[in-house]
Structures are given as C-alpha cells and as structure tokens.
Motif scaffolding. Structure first.
Motif, PDB file in Angstrom:
ATOM      1  N   ALA A 182     -24.658 115.307 -55.106  1.00 11.48           N
ATOM      2  CA  ALA A 182     -24.058 116.660 -54.795  1.00 11.48           C
ATOM      3  C   ALA A 182     -23.150 116.627 -53.706  1.00 11.48           C
ATOM      4  O   ALA A 182     -22.083 117.477 -53.875  1.00 11.48           O
ATOM      5  CB  ALA A 182     -25.238 117.603 -54.322  1.00 11.48           C
ATOM      6  N   LYS A 183     -23.153 116.073 -52.749  1.00 10.15           N
ATOM      7  CA  LYS A 183     -22.153 116.071 -51.417  1.00 10.15           C
ATOM      8  C   LYS A 183     -20.791 115.396 -52.084  1.00 10.15           C
ATOM      9  O   LYS A 183     -19.626 115.861 -51.794  1.00 10.15           O
ATOM     10  CB  LYS A 183     -22.628 114.964 -50.308  1.00 10.15           C
ATOM     11  CG  LYS A 183     -23.573 115.971 -49.427  1.00 10.15           C
ATOM     12  CD  LYS A 183     -24.280 114.859 -48.382  1.00 10.15           C
ATOM     13  CE  LYS A 183     -25.528 115.805 -47.837  1.00 10.15           C
ATOM     14  NZ  LYS A 183     -26.212 114.810 -46.766  1.00 10.15           N
ATOM     15  N   ASP A 200     -28.952 114.364 -53.674  1.00 11.30           N
ATOM     16  CA  ASP A 200     -28.282 115.085 -52.582  1.00 11.30           C
ATOM     17  C   ASP A 200     -27.022 114.385 -52.333  1.00 11.30           C
ATOM     18  O   ASP A 200     -25.942 114.779 -51.987  1.00 11.30           O
ATOM     19  CB  ASP A 200     -29.149 115.247 -51.150  1.00 11.30           C
ATOM     20  CG  ASP A 200     -30.116 116.134 -51.582  1.00 11.30           C
ATOM     21  OD1 ASP A 200     -30.154 117.201 -52.352  1.00 11.30           O
ATOM     22  OD2 ASP A 200     -31.298 116.097 -50.721  1.00 11.30           O
ATOM     23  N   GLU A 201     -26.920 113.198 -52.240  1.00  8.58           N
ATOM     24  CA  GLU A 201     -25.565 112.191 -51.897  1.00  8.58           C
ATOM     25  C   GLU A 201     -24.742 112.474 -52.905  1.00  8.58           C
ATOM     26  O   GLU A 201     -23.468 112.662 -52.721  1.00  8.58           O
ATOM     27  CB  GLU A 201     -26.034 111.021 -51.810  1.00  8.58           C
ATOM     28  CG  GLU A 201     -26.571 110.401 -50.632  1.00  8.58           C
ATOM     29  CD  GLU A 201     -27.133 108.919 -50.386  1.00  8.58           C
ATOM     30  OE1 GLU A 201     -26.633 108.255 -51.323  1.00  8.58           O
ATOM     31  OE2 GLU A 201     -28.054 108.627 -49.674  1.00  8.58           O
ATOM     32  N   SER A 223     -34.739 112.601 -54.561  1.00  2.00           N
ATOM     33  CA  SER A 223     -33.970 114.026 -54.120  1.00  2.00           C
ATOM     34  C   SER A 223     -32.686 113.252 -53.053  1.00  2.00           C
ATOM     35  O   SER A 223     -31.555 114.068 -53.204  1.00  2.00           O
ATOM     36  CB  SER A 223     -35.021 114.711 -53.181  1.00  2.00           C
ATOM     37  OG  SER A 223     -35.470 114.011 -52.144  1.00  2.00           O
ATOM     38  N   THR A 224     -33.051 112.249 -52.506  1.00  2.00           N
ATOM     39  CA  THR A 224     -31.861 112.006 -51.442  1.00  2.00           C
ATOM     40  C   THR A 224     -30.826 111.578 -52.438  1.00  2.00           C
ATOM     41  O   THR A 224     -29.486 111.504 -52.052  1.00  2.00           O
ATOM     42  CB  THR A 224     -32.454 110.519 -50.533  1.00  2.00           C
ATOM     43  OG1 THR A 224     -33.255 109.627 -51.212  1.00  2.00           O
ATOM     44  CG2 THR A 224     -33.225 111.365 -49.469  1.00  2.00           C
ATOM     45  N   ARG A 284     -30.419 122.518 -57.745  1.00  6.16           N
ATOM     46  CA  ARG A 284     -29.870 121.897 -56.678  1.00  6.16           C
ATOM     47  C   ARG A 284     -27.953 122.002 -56.929  1.00  6.16           C
ATOM     48  O   ARG A 284     -27.492 122.139 -56.016  1.00  6.16           O
ATOM     49  CB  ARG A 284     -30.070 120.283 -56.509  1.00  6.16           C
ATOM     50  CG  ARG A 284     -29.311 119.626 -55.442  1.00  6.16           C
ATOM     51  CD  ARG A 284     -29.321 120.268 -53.958  1.00  6.16           C
ATOM     52  NE  ARG A 284     -28.832 119.464 -52.951  1.00  6.16           N
ATOM     53  CZ  ARG A 284     -27.279 119.690 -52.746  1.00  6.16           C
ATOM     54  NH1 ARG A 284     -26.794 120.680 -53.280  1.00  6.16           N
ATOM     55  NH2 ARG A 284     -26.832 119.020 -51.735  1.00  6.16           N
TER      56      ARG A 284
END
Length: 70
Positions: A54-55, A51-52, A47-48, A15
């Motif tokens: 990563a942003k 993802d946060e 995963s959420t 990811r």
C-alpha cells in the motif's frame, strides 16, 4: 513494527480503499505480495506485506499525480 496478522480479500479491499473487483485485480498482479498461506477459506496475506504494498502504491500514485501537474 506491528505484529503481522492475516488479511483476506475483504480486509485488503478495505486497507487499499478499492472495490472488491479492483482488489482481486491487484491481488493477481506480479508486484502484489505472494499469499502467506492458503486456507480452506482461501488465500491470506500478512498485514505487514499488504501495508508495504500500500505504501509503494501510494508513492507511485503521488508521483504520477505530480508528473501530471508538470
């Protein structure tokens, strides 16, 4: 928002598009999300949450790139 699913180190590495060594370094940082669970096979993250992270990481990198161009 997508339904969260568990991610191990390999999924996190993919990811974030980093090496395995870099993924473990990032997972050990204070600004990385805490693991969701610890299973017999190791720690897993939502995963959420990844993802946060990563942003935020992408935003910091873009900001650093634009600062370098100034």
């Amino acid at each position: 928002m997508d339904e969260p699913y568990p991610m191990g180190p390999e999924e996190i590495r993919e990811r974030l598009n980093v090496s395995r060594q870099r993924a473990y370094i990032l997972m050990g940082r204070k600004d990385f999300p805490d693991p969701w669970r610890e299973l017999a096979m190791g720690k897993v993250w939502r995963s959420t949450d990844v993802d946060e992270y990563a942003k935020r990481r992408e935003q910091r990198e873009r900001k650093n790139d634009s600062d370098d161009e100034s």
